[in-house]
Design a protein around this motif. Sequence first.
Motif, PDB file in Angstrom:
ATOM      1  N   ASN A 197       3.503   5.726  -2.952  1.00 59.50           N
ATOM      2  CA  ASN A 197       4.709   6.369  -3.476  1.00 59.50           C
ATOM      3  C   ASN A 197       4.584   6.607  -4.976  1.00 59.50           C
ATOM      4  O   ASN A 197       4.971   7.663  -5.491  1.00 59.50           O
ATOM      5  CB  ASN A 197       5.941   5.499  -3.204  1.00 59.50           C
ATOM      6  N   VAL A 198       4.055   5.617  -5.679  1.00 57.34           N
ATOM      7  CA  VAL A 198       3.854   5.770  -7.123  1.00 57.34           C
ATOM      8  C   VAL A 198       2.807   6.844  -7.401  1.00 57.34           C
ATOM      9  O   VAL A 198       2.966   7.662  -8.317  1.00 57.34           O
ATOM     10  CB  VAL A 198       3.443   4.422  -7.752  1.00 57.34           C
ATOM     11  N   PHE A 199       1.744   6.864  -6.597  1.00 55.36           N
ATOM     12  CA  PHE A 199       0.706   7.876  -6.787  1.00 55.36           C
ATOM     13  C   PHE A 199       1.243   9.295  -6.612  1.00 55.36           C
ATOM     14  O   PHE A 199       0.653  10.253  -7.123  1.00 55.36           O
ATOM     15  CB  PHE A 199      -0.447   7.642  -5.819  1.00 55.36           C
ATOM     16  N   ASP A 200       2.354   9.435  -5.881  1.00 55.53           N
ATOM     17  CA  ASP A 200       2.978  10.760  -5.782  1.00 55.53           C
ATOM     18  C   ASP A 200       3.262  11.324  -7.171  1.00 55.53           C
ATOM     19  O   ASP A 200       3.192  12.537  -7.388  1.00 55.53           O
ATOM     20  CB  ASP A 200       4.291  10.682  -5.000  1.00 55.53           C
ATOM     21  N   CYS A 201       3.603  10.434  -8.117  1.00 56.48           N
ATOM     22  CA  CYS A 201       3.905  10.886  -9.477  1.00 56.48           C
ATOM     23  C   CYS A 201       2.716  11.593 -10.104  1.00 56.48           C
ATOM     24  O   CYS A 201       2.879  12.564 -10.843  1.00 56.48           O
ATOM     25  CB  CYS A 201       4.291   9.691 -10.357  1.00 56.48           C
ATOM     26  N   TRP A 202       1.520  11.085  -9.822  1.00 57.57           N
ATOM     27  CA  TRP A 202       0.339  11.649 -10.478  1.00 57.57           C
ATOM     28  C   TRP A 202      -0.097  12.963  -9.838  1.00 57.57           C
ATOM     29  O   TRP A 202      -0.920  13.688 -10.400  1.00 57.57           O
ATOM     30  CB  TRP A 202      -0.829  10.672 -10.443  1.00 57.57           C
ATOM     31  N   LEU A 203       0.455  13.275  -8.676  1.00 58.30           N
ATOM     32  CA  LEU A 203       0.094  14.502  -7.970  1.00 58.30           C
ATOM     33  C   LEU A 203       1.186  15.565  -8.013  1.00 58.30           C
ATOM     34  O   LEU A 203       0.923  16.730  -7.725  1.00 58.30           O
ATOM     35  CB  LEU A 203      -0.233  14.175  -6.507  1.00 58.30           C
ATOM     36  N   ASP A 204       2.406  15.173  -8.348  1.00 56.46           N
ATOM     37  CA  ASP A 204       3.540  16.088  -8.302  1.00 56.46           C
ATOM     38  C   ASP A 204       4.222  16.141  -9.671  1.00 56.46           C
ATOM     39  O   ASP A 204       4.940  15.211 -10.051  1.00 56.46           O
ATOM     40  CB  ASP A 204       4.545  15.622  -7.242  1.00 56.46           C
ATOM     41  N   GLU A 247      -1.386   5.426   6.793  1.00 47.83           N
ATOM     42  CA  GLU A 247      -0.780   5.468   5.462  1.00 47.83           C
ATOM     43  C   GLU A 247      -1.370   6.604   4.634  1.00 47.83           C
ATOM     44  O   GLU A 247      -0.641   7.331   3.944  1.00 47.83           O
ATOM     45  CB  GLU A 247      -0.983   4.126   4.765  1.00 47.83           C
ATOM     46  N   LEU A 248      -2.672   6.758   4.718  1.00 49.31           N
ATOM     47  CA  LEU A 248      -3.321   7.857   4.005  1.00 49.31           C
ATOM     48  C   LEU A 248      -2.930   9.210   4.585  1.00 49.31           C
ATOM     49  O   LEU A 248      -2.735  10.183   3.844  1.00 49.31           O
ATOM     50  CB  LEU A 248      -4.841   7.698   4.061  1.00 49.31           C
ATOM     51  N   ILE A 305      -8.707   7.845  -3.725  1.00 52.42           N
ATOM     52  CA  ILE A 305      -7.440   7.152  -3.507  1.00 52.42           C
ATOM     53  C   ILE A 305      -7.620   5.803  -2.809  1.00 52.42           C
ATOM     54  O   ILE A 305      -7.070   4.793  -3.267  1.00 52.42           O
ATOM     55  CB  ILE A 305      -6.453   8.044  -2.725  1.00 52.42           C
ATOM     56  N   PRO A 306      -8.356   5.723  -1.674  1.00 51.64           N
ATOM     57  CA  PRO A 306      -8.457   4.420  -0.998  1.00 51.64           C
ATOM     58  C   PRO A 306      -9.016   3.322  -1.899  1.00 51.64           C
ATOM     59  O   PRO A 306      -8.544   2.175  -1.863  1.00 51.64           O
ATOM     60  CB  PRO A 306      -9.392   4.716   0.179  1.00 51.64           C
ATOM     61  N   ALA A 307     -10.001   3.658  -2.727  1.00 50.95           N
ATOM     62  CA  ALA A 307     -10.579   2.653  -3.623  1.00 50.95           C
ATOM     63  C   ALA A 307      -9.580   2.238  -4.692  1.00 50.95           C
ATOM     64  O   ALA A 307      -9.472   1.048  -5.027  1.00 50.95           O
ATOM     65  CB  ALA A 307     -11.858   3.184  -4.257  1.00 50.95           C
ATOM     66  N   TYR A 308      -8.848   3.202  -5.242  1.00 52.17           N
ATOM     67  CA  TYR A 308      -7.828   2.851  -6.224  1.00 52.17           C
ATOM     68  C   TYR A 308      -6.786   1.917  -5.610  1.00 52.17           C
ATOM     69  O   TYR A 308      -6.384   0.924  -6.224  1.00 52.17           O
ATOM     70  CB  TYR A 308      -7.133   4.107  -6.754  1.00 52.17           C
ATOM     71  N   VAL A 309      -6.340   2.247  -4.426  1.00 49.05           N
ATOM     72  CA  VAL A 309      -5.327   1.418  -3.765  1.00 49.05           C
ATOM     73  C   VAL A 309      -5.839  -0.006  -3.578  1.00 49.05           C
ATOM     74  O   VAL A 309      -5.130  -0.983  -3.859  1.00 49.05           O
ATOM     75  CB  VAL A 309      -4.917   2.034  -2.419  1.00 49.05           C
ATOM     76  N   GLU A 310      -7.066  -0.133  -3.108  1.00 46.22           N
ATOM     77  CA  GLU A 310      -7.604  -1.467  -2.853  1.00 46.22           C
ATOM     78  C   GLU A 310      -7.788  -2.248  -4.153  1.00 46.22           C
ATOM     79  O   GLU A 310      -7.513  -3.452  -4.207  1.00 46.22           O
ATOM     80  CB  GLU A 310      -8.930  -1.362  -2.106  1.00 46.22           C
ATOM     81  N   ILE A 311      -8.222  -1.575  -5.203  1.00 50.91           N
ATOM     82  CA  ILE A 311      -8.375  -2.249  -6.497  1.00 50.91           C
ATOM     83  C   ILE A 311      -7.026  -2.727  -7.023  1.00 50.91           C
ATOM     84  O   ILE A 311      -6.882  -3.859  -7.495  1.00 50.91           O
ATOM     85  CB  ILE A 311      -9.043  -1.307  -7.512  1.00 50.91           C
ATOM     86  N   VAL A 371       0.840  -1.206   0.000  1.00 54.87           N
ATOM     87  CA  VAL A 371       0.000   0.000   0.000  1.00 54.87           C
ATOM     88  C   VAL A 371       0.873   1.253   0.000  1.00 54.87           C
ATOM     89  O   VAL A 371       0.659   2.185  -0.791  1.00 54.87           O
ATOM     90  CB  VAL A 371      -0.966  -0.002   1.203  1.00 54.87           C
ATOM     91  N   GLU A 372       1.870   1.285   0.879  1.00 56.33           N
ATOM     92  CA  GLU A 372       2.767   2.445   0.895  1.00 56.33           C
ATOM     93  C   GLU A 372       3.528   2.561  -0.412  1.00 56.33           C
ATOM     94  O   GLU A 372       3.772   3.675  -0.899  1.00 56.33           O
ATOM     95  CB  GLU A 372       3.742   2.341   2.066  1.00 56.33           C
TER      96      GLU A 372
END
Length: 223
Positions: free
Chosen positions: A93-100, A197-198, A181-187, A88-89
């Motif tokens: 970390n990868v999702f940071d790319c989509w926000l930054d 973590e969130l 975000i939580p739903a994407y992570v779980e999927i 999950v963490e």
Amino acid sequence: MPPADPPDTKWKGSREAWLDAAFALLLESGVDSVRILPLAKRLNVSRTSFYWFFKDREALLDALIERWREKNTQGLVRQTEAYADSIVEAILNVFDCWLDPELFDAQLEFAIRSWALQSDKVAREIDAADETRLEALTRMFVRHDFETLAANVRGRTIYLTQIGYISMKTREALEVRMRRIPAYVEIFTGQAPQRHELQRFHARHGYVPGTDGRKSDGIPRES
């Protein structure tokens, strides 16, 4: 290595200034607009000063590809390799790319992929980048004890979804994105993110739940 800037850059610009201007034109109007004379006018420098830094236009275009490769491909790879206690963490970390955009520039990605439609050379660069990024995502899942095939499928699901949304040029409010975000992570992982973590993820992006937030390109989203 690129040549050092000449001692007097006031009337010549600089290599980085030429590249910045080239990227701006690429984003605004596509690769056909990236030409020496328009760049010189934009920088208010002599056209001939271009040759202090680049052999020709093709060398400039090669430098644009190299900068994209370092920013987006290596930016994503570095995030897959960042320290994480859990999958999950790691995904966050990868999702940071989509926000930054300092880690991964979605507008630049769109521009390069559009350019690839006109250039077999750039299309090959895209193919190589896709392979490198997918391999990095697969390795990330394998490190967190996923079987290789499952790791590859999950990595492909994350990556191809995001590239699809970039291609659609869609946008969403930060508040909407963070709620998803939580739903994407779980999927993507099969595991629900824990509150702590969130919270760390939110803090990295200056987000306070319940606020409207800003808008920018990022996590898979709807218009």
